[in-house]
Design a protein around this motif. Structure first.
Motif, PDB file in Angstrom:
ATOM      1  N   THR A   1       0.060  -8.569  -5.893  1.00  0.00           N
ATOM      2  CA  THR A   1      -0.247  -9.370  -4.700  1.00  0.00           C
ATOM      3  C   THR A   1      -1.282  -8.681  -3.823  1.00  0.00           C
ATOM      4  O   THR A   1      -1.988  -9.331  -3.066  1.00  0.00           O
ATOM      5  N   ALA A   2      -1.373  -7.345  -3.937  1.00  0.00           N
ATOM      6  CA  ALA A   2      -2.364  -6.587  -3.169  1.00  0.00           C
ATOM      7  C   ALA A   2      -3.586  -6.244  -4.031  1.00  0.00           C
ATOM      8  O   ALA A   2      -4.459  -5.502  -3.604  1.00  0.00           O
ATOM      9  N   GLY A   3      -3.622  -6.770  -5.262  1.00  0.00           N
ATOM     10  CA  GLY A   3      -4.788  -6.586  -6.118  1.00  0.00           C
ATOM     11  C   GLY A   3      -4.721  -5.402  -7.063  1.00  0.00           C
ATOM     12  O   GLY A   3      -5.734  -5.015  -7.646  1.00  0.00           O
ATOM     13  N   PHE A   4      -3.538  -4.811  -7.247  1.00  0.00           N
ATOM     14  CA  PHE A   4      -3.413  -3.636  -8.109  1.00  0.00           C
ATOM     15  C   PHE A   4      -2.748  -4.005  -9.426  1.00  0.00           C
ATOM     16  O   PHE A   4      -1.791  -4.766  -9.448  1.00  0.00           O
ATOM     17  N   THR A   5      -3.257  -3.446 -10.513  1.00  0.00           N
ATOM     18  CA  THR A   5      -2.662  -3.646 -11.835  1.00  0.00           C
ATOM     19  C   THR A   5      -2.451  -2.287 -12.483  1.00  0.00           C
ATOM     20  O   THR A   5      -3.129  -1.305 -12.169  1.00  0.00           O
ATOM     21  N   TYR A   6      -1.504  -2.251 -13.416  1.00  0.00           N
ATOM     22  CA  TYR A   6      -1.159  -1.009 -14.089  1.00  0.00           C
ATOM     23  C   TYR A   6      -2.179  -0.692 -15.169  1.00  0.00           C
ATOM     24  O   TYR A   6      -2.522  -1.526 -15.995  1.00  0.00           O
ATOM     25  N   ASP A   7      -2.652   0.536 -15.176  1.00  0.00           N
ATOM     26  CA  ASP A   7      -3.582   1.046 -16.177  1.00  0.00           C
ATOM     27  C   ASP A   7      -2.801   2.047 -17.024  1.00  0.00           C
ATOM     28  O   ASP A   7      -2.585   3.192 -16.603  1.00  0.00           O
TER      29      ASP A   7
ATOM     30  N   LEU B   1       8.098  -5.066  -9.885  1.00  0.00           N
ATOM     31  CA  LEU B   1       7.208  -4.031  -9.357  1.00  0.00           C
ATOM     32  C   LEU B   1       5.746  -4.415  -9.561  1.00  0.00           C
ATOM     33  O   LEU B   1       4.935  -4.348  -8.634  1.00  0.00           O
ATOM     34  N   GLU B   2       5.403  -4.844 -10.767  1.00  0.00           N
ATOM     35  CA  GLU B   2       4.020  -5.232 -11.048  1.00  0.00           C
ATOM     36  C   GLU B   2       3.593  -6.433 -10.210  1.00  0.00           C
ATOM     37  O   GLU B   2       2.458  -6.483  -9.731  1.00  0.00           O
ATOM     38  N   THR B   3       4.489  -7.362 -10.003  1.00  0.00           N
ATOM     39  CA  THR B   3       4.180  -8.537  -9.181  1.00  0.00           C
ATOM     40  C   THR B   3       3.927  -8.128  -7.740  1.00  0.00           C
ATOM     41  O   THR B   3       2.976  -8.604  -7.111  1.00  0.00           O
ATOM     42  N   ALA B   4       4.753  -7.241  -7.211  1.00  0.00           N
ATOM     43  CA  ALA B   4       4.585  -6.782  -5.828  1.00  0.00           C
ATOM     44  C   ALA B   4       3.230  -6.110  -5.641  1.00  0.00           C
ATOM     45  O   ALA B   4       2.552  -6.321  -4.627  1.00  0.00           O
TER      46      ALA B   4
ATOM     47  N   TYR C   1       0.827  -1.213   0.000  1.00  0.00           N
ATOM     48  CA  TYR C   1       0.000   0.000   0.000  1.00  0.00           C
ATOM     49  C   TYR C   1       0.862   1.265   0.000  1.00  0.00           C
ATOM     50  O   TYR C   1       0.521   2.250  -0.663  1.00  0.00           O
ATOM     51  N   MET C   2       1.969   1.230   0.697  1.00  0.00           N
ATOM     52  CA  MET C   2       2.923   2.344   0.643  1.00  0.00           C
ATOM     53  C   MET C   2       3.567   2.398  -0.748  1.00  0.00           C
ATOM     54  O   MET C   2       3.758   3.483  -1.311  1.00  0.00           O
ATOM     55  N   LEU C   3       3.889   1.235  -1.282  1.00  0.00           N
ATOM     56  CA  LEU C   3       4.469   1.148  -2.617  1.00  0.00           C
ATOM     57  C   LEU C   3       3.502   1.740  -3.636  1.00  0.00           C
ATOM     58  O   LEU C   3       3.905   2.521  -4.501  1.00  0.00           O
ATOM     59  N   LEU C   4       2.241   1.392  -3.548  1.00  0.00           N
ATOM     60  CA  LEU C   4       1.215   1.924  -4.441  1.00  0.00           C
ATOM     61  C   LEU C   4       1.197   3.451  -4.381  1.00  0.00           C
ATOM     62  O   LEU C   4       1.194   4.129  -5.419  1.00  0.00           O
ATOM     63  N   SER C   5       1.191   3.983  -3.193  1.00  0.00           N
ATOM     64  CA  SER C   5       1.144   5.429  -3.015  1.00  0.00           C
ATOM     65  C   SER C   5       2.357   6.117  -3.640  1.00  0.00           C
ATOM     66  O   SER C   5       2.220   7.095  -4.381  1.00  0.00           O
ATOM     67  N   VAL C   6       3.535   5.597  -3.371  1.00  0.00           N
ATOM     68  CA  VAL C   6       4.768   6.197  -3.878  1.00  0.00           C
ATOM     69  C   VAL C   6       4.832   6.096  -5.399  1.00  0.00           C
ATOM     70  O   VAL C   6       5.123   7.081  -6.094  1.00  0.00           O
ATOM     71  N   VAL C   7       4.545   4.922  -5.927  1.00  0.00           N
ATOM     72  CA  VAL C   7       4.633   4.716  -7.374  1.00  0.00           C
ATOM     73  C   VAL C   7       3.605   5.575  -8.108  1.00  0.00           C
ATOM     74  O   VAL C   7       3.935   6.237  -9.098  1.00  0.00           O
ATOM     75  N   ASN C   8       2.368   5.608  -7.638  1.00  0.00           N
ATOM     76  CA  ASN C   8       1.356   6.422  -8.310  1.00  0.00           C
ATOM     77  C   ASN C   8       1.687   7.916  -8.231  1.00  0.00           C
ATOM     78  O   ASN C   8       1.459   8.653  -9.188  1.00  0.00           O
ATOM     79  N   MET C   9       2.249   8.352  -7.112  1.00  0.00           N
ATOM     80  CA  MET C   9       2.662   9.753  -6.998  1.00  0.00           C
ATOM     81  C   MET C   9       3.759  10.064  -8.013  1.00  0.00           C
ATOM     82  O   MET C   9       3.716  11.079  -8.705  1.00  0.00           O
ATOM     83  N   LYS C  10       4.752   9.177  -8.111  1.00  0.00           N
ATOM     84  CA  LYS C  10       5.848   9.391  -9.051  1.00  0.00           C
ATOM     85  C   LYS C  10       5.345   9.356 -10.497  1.00  0.00           C
ATOM     86  O   LYS C  10       5.773  10.165 -11.324  1.00  0.00           O
ATOM     87  N   LEU C  11       4.432   8.439 -10.795  1.00  0.00           N
ATOM     88  CA  LEU C  11       3.868   8.382 -12.139  1.00  0.00           C
ATOM     89  C   LEU C  11       3.089   9.655 -12.447  1.00  0.00           C
ATOM     90  O   LEU C  11       3.190  10.205 -13.542  1.00  0.00           O
ATOM     91  N   ARG C  12       2.345  10.133 -11.511  1.00  0.00           N
ATOM     92  CA  ARG C  12       1.533  11.338 -11.707  1.00  0.00           C
ATOM     93  C   ARG C  12       2.415  12.581 -11.875  1.00  0.00           C
ATOM     94  O   ARG C  12       2.171  13.412 -12.752  1.00  0.00           O
ATOM     95  N   ASP C  13       3.440  12.699 -11.046  1.00  0.00           N
ATOM     96  CA  ASP C  13       4.213  13.940 -10.990  1.00  0.00           C
ATOM     97  C   ASP C  13       5.473  13.980 -11.857  1.00  0.00           C
ATOM     98  O   ASP C  13       5.938  15.071 -12.199  1.00  0.00           O
TER      99      ASP C  13
END
Length: 59
Positions: A46-52, A40-43, A9-21
């Motif tokens: 595991t929490a149910g998130f996929t790249y869009d 990265l995608e595998t990690a 969940y922390m990884l999701l937050s950091v990665v999405n912020m970096k992708l956005r900014d």
């Protein structure tokens, strides 16, 4: 992925912020940070998130 959080969940937050900014694509982020895209995608998967790619974020 030593520079990114291990918690998905922390990884999701950091990665999405970096992708956005800072990065127009996941490939650009991975190349710049020296992160293996598959790892990265595998990690996040595991929490149910996929790249869009249309929205340049994990959801």
């Amino acid at each position: 992925m030593d520079t990114l959080p291990k918690d998905p969940y922390m990884l999701l937050s950091v990665v999405n912020m970096k992708l956005r900014d800072h990065y127009p694509t996941l490939e650009a982020l991975c190349e710049d940070l020296g992160v293996d895209r598959h790892e990265l995608e595998t990690a996040l998967k595991t929490a149910g998130f996929t790249y869009d790619s249309e929205h340049n974020r994990f959801a």
